[in-house]
Design a protein around this motif. Structure first.
Motif, mmCIF file in Angstrom:
data_model
loop_
_atom_site.group_PDB
_atom_site.id
_atom_site.type_symbol
_atom_site.label_atom_id
_atom_site.label_comp_id
_atom_site.label_asym_id
_atom_site.label_seq_id
_atom_site.Cartn_x
_atom_site.Cartn_y
_atom_site.Cartn_z
ATOM 1 N N ARG A 178 40.569 -16.777 -6.180
ATOM 2 C CA ARG A 178 39.980 -15.521 -6.672
ATOM 3 C C ARG A 178 39.586 -15.759 -8.133
ATOM 4 N N PHE A 179 38.326 -16.129 -8.348
ATOM 5 C CA PHE A 179 37.898 -16.516 -9.697
ATOM 6 C C PHE A 179 37.917 -15.322 -10.637
ATOM 7 N N ASP A 180 38.433 -15.549 -11.851
ATOM 8 C CA ASP A 180 38.345 -14.496 -12.867
ATOM 9 C C ASP A 180 36.908 -14.382 -13.357
ATOM 10 N N THR A 181 36.262 -15.553 -13.473
ATOM 11 C CA THR A 181 34.900 -15.565 -14.006
ATOM 12 C C THR A 181 34.036 -16.550 -13.230
ATOM 13 N N VAL A 182 32.793 -16.139 -12.997
ATOM 14 C CA VAL A 182 31.781 -17.039 -12.432
ATOM 15 C C VAL A 182 30.731 -17.220 -13.516
ATOM 16 N N VAL A 183 30.441 -18.474 -13.854
ATOM 17 C CA VAL A 183 29.510 -18.778 -14.949
ATOM 18 C C VAL A 183 28.253 -19.418 -14.366
ATOM 19 N N ILE A 184 27.098 -18.986 -14.851
ATOM 20 C CA ILE A 184 25.833 -19.550 -14.344
ATOM 21 C C ILE A 184 24.858 -19.779 -15.502
ATOM 22 N N THR A 185 24.045 -20.814 -15.366
ATOM 23 C CA THR A 185 22.993 -21.104 -16.336
ATOM 24 C C THR A 185 21.947 -19.989 -16.293
ATOM 25 N N ALA A 284 23.369 -28.917 -18.009
ATOM 26 C CA ALA A 284 24.198 -29.600 -19.016
ATOM 27 C C ALA A 284 24.355 -28.732 -20.260
ATOM 28 N N LYS A 285 23.283 -28.023 -20.645
ATOM 29 C CA LYS A 285 23.387 -27.141 -21.816
ATOM 30 C C LYS A 285 24.417 -26.049 -21.544
ATOM 31 N N ALA A 286 24.302 -25.456 -20.359
ATOM 32 C CA ALA A 286 25.210 -24.352 -20.029
ATOM 33 C C ALA A 286 26.646 -24.851 -19.882
ATOM 34 N N PHE A 287 26.813 -25.997 -19.242
ATOM 35 C CA PHE A 287 28.171 -26.518 -19.040
ATOM 36 C C PHE A 287 28.788 -26.912 -20.378
ATOM 37 N N ALA A 288 27.964 -27.476 -21.269
ATOM 38 C CA ALA A 288 28.468 -27.808 -22.612
ATOM 39 C C ALA A 288 28.931 -26.524 -23.314
ATOM 40 N N PRO A 298 41.180 -21.538 -24.323
ATOM 41 C CA PRO A 298 41.261 -21.863 -22.890
ATOM 42 C C PRO A 298 41.318 -20.634 -21.985
ATOM 43 N N GLN A 299 41.785 -19.515 -22.507
ATOM 44 C CA GLN A 299 41.900 -18.326 -21.648
ATOM 45 C C GLN A 299 40.731 -17.342 -21.846
ATOM 46 N N ALA A 300 39.699 -17.772 -22.561
ATOM 47 C CA ALA A 300 38.582 -16.854 -22.883
ATOM 48 C C ALA A 300 37.956 -16.258 -21.634
ATOM 49 N N LEU A 301 37.976 -17.006 -20.536
ATOM 50 C CA LEU A 301 37.314 -16.524 -19.314
ATOM 51 C C LEU A 301 38.322 -16.355 -18.178
ATOM 52 N N GLY A 302 39.602 -16.254 -18.541
ATOM 53 C CA GLY A 302 40.645 -16.115 -17.516
ATOM 54 C C GLY A 302 41.148 -17.480 -17.075
ATOM 55 N N GLN A 303 41.995 -17.477 -16.039
ATOM 56 C CA GLN A 303 42.642 -18.727 -15.621
ATOM 57 C C GLN A 303 41.788 -19.508 -14.623
ATOM 58 N N ARG A 304 41.030 -18.783 -13.803
ATOM 59 C CA ARG A 304 40.231 -19.486 -12.768
ATOM 60 C C ARG A 304 38.747 -19.245 -13.020
ATOM 61 N N VAL A 305 38.057 -20.318 -13.316
ATOM 62 C CA VAL A 305 36.649 -20.214 -13.710
ATOM 63 C C VAL A 305 35.803 -21.067 -12.766
ATOM 64 N N CYS A 306 34.721 -20.479 -12.273
ATOM 65 C CA CYS A 306 33.825 -21.219 -11.371
ATOM 66 C C CYS A 306 32.443 -21.316 -12.000
ATOM 67 N N PHE A 307 31.963 -22.536 -12.187
ATOM 68 C CA PHE A 307 30.605 -22.752 -12.706
ATOM 69 C C PHE A 307 29.697 -23.027 -11.515
ATOM 70 N N ILE A 308 28.609 -22.276 -11.406
ATOM 71 C CA ILE A 308 27.654 -22.530 -10.317
ATOM 72 C C ILE A 308 26.673 -23.597 -10.789
#
Ligand SMILES: Cc1ncc(COP(=O)(O)O)c(C=O)c1O
Length: 335
Positions: A178-185, A284-288, A298-308
């Protein structure tokens, strides 16, 4: 108005994998949703958008897809692949002169049979007129054009990422974290707009956070809100534009196609640490940006973070000179 029919193109659900070494280093659980593996010549995020754009095009009886982008546009390549797959024609208006040799996405566009028109910078400033002229040209020969905006980013394309959020909610329902945050470019923010819509419709519990890689954050927010309003109005969706649209700002670098050492180092780092290739221009820009945020807190986006991972691997190759220089220099990464 009804949502356009969805033309099935995506190999879904795309897998979710944990980045074990990075997670251990950062002290969070970091995952990748592999939307670089959506299929159709590794078409990344574009093929999700194209399921609905092409659905609308074929419902209208179109036989020619017209779109635009940079010489290394992922959208142009994905449109070329879909057109070839469906027996349609693709006409591309690209920004830049014809190079001596084709490379990366442009090579694939030609391989896939797209008709390419090279526009100067000044002509590309008025790309909407250029697209309308191309549509007239297609009509004049008896064809039926369908125009896809740059990056497939309108309310129809965004439906592809609405479906991605529904897919993600389903994966969580079946045992994915159960992701706390989903991150996308975010370039136009069309993909993020879709995720924000799907989050509400599917009850996805995660916060959706975009990382603008070219445009100022305010412009990306505006564009996301406008896309959502258009979708809500046109398709009668029972959702709202969120009061806050979350972005990690400050990672635009020197612009979309201007790739610096930091992005290339991130490409090398993820390749060596996890065996996954990012693209230098977008992911790469977004992941950086994501790594920088997590290193600072480390906790800025919660404990479970998913990068698409939204794909784009073919634009690695036009950066062969810069990458070679970096790879042959001092050890880039030791861990
Ligand atoms: C690989 C890749 N990732 C992300 C994006 C950004 O998508 P969007 O325009 O929906 O924000 C694009 C397209 O511009 C892309 O090609």
């Amino acid at each position: 108005m009804a949502v356009p029919p969805r033309y099935p193109l995506v190999l879904a659900p795309t897998p979710i994998l944990k980045l074990d070494r990075l997670s251990a280093q950062l002290g969070v659980e970091l995952y990748l949703k592999r939307d670089d593996l959506t299929g159709l010549l590794e078409s990344g995020n574009k093929v999700r958008k194209l399921e609905f754009l092409v659905g609308e095009a074929t419902a209208q009886g179109a036989d020619t897809l017209i779109t635009c982008g940079t010489l290394q546009s992922n959208c142009c390549r994905a449109v070329s692949a879909v057109a070839a797959r469906l027996g349609l024609r693709a006409v591309l208006a690209v920004k830049g002169g014809k190079p001596e040799a084709y490379d990366g996405n442009l090579l694939l566009d030609r391989l896939l049979g797209a008709d390419i028109r090279y526009l100067s910078g000044a002509e590309f400033e008025r790309v909407d007129e250029a697209l309308a002229d191309l549509a007239d040209e297609v009509r004049a020969r008896g064809g039926r054009p369908y125009i896809i905006p740059e990056s497939g980013s309108n309310e129809v394309g965004a439906l592809g990422y609405l479906e991605c959020a529904v897919e993600l909610a389903g994966q969580i329902g079946q045992g994915a974290p159960r992701f706390d945050t989903v991150v996308i470019t975010a370039f136009s923010g069309g993909s993020q707009a879709g995720l924000l819509m799907g989050k509400q419709l599917a009850g996805l519990p995660s916060e959706i956070v975009g990382v603008p890689i070219a445009l100022p954050a305010d412009r990306v927010r505006d564009s996301i809100a406008r896309t959502m309003v258009k979708a809500i109005t046109r398709f009668g969706l029972a959702i709202e534009v969120p009061k806050t649209i979350h972005l990690l700002d400050g990672y635009q670098g020197r612009g979309r196609a201007a790739v610096g050492d930091e992005e290339l180092r991130t490409v090398v780092q993820l390749a060596r640490q996890e065996g996954v290739a990012l693209d230098p221009v977008y992911t790469a820009k977004a992941f950086a940006g994501l790594l920088d945020t997590l290193r600072k807190d480390p906790q800025a986006l919660g404990q479970r973070v998913c990068f698409i991972h939204t794909g784009g691997i073919f634009s690695l190759f036009p950066f062969r000179a810069e990458l070679s220089r970096l790879l042959d220099g001092e050890p880039l990464f030791s861990a």
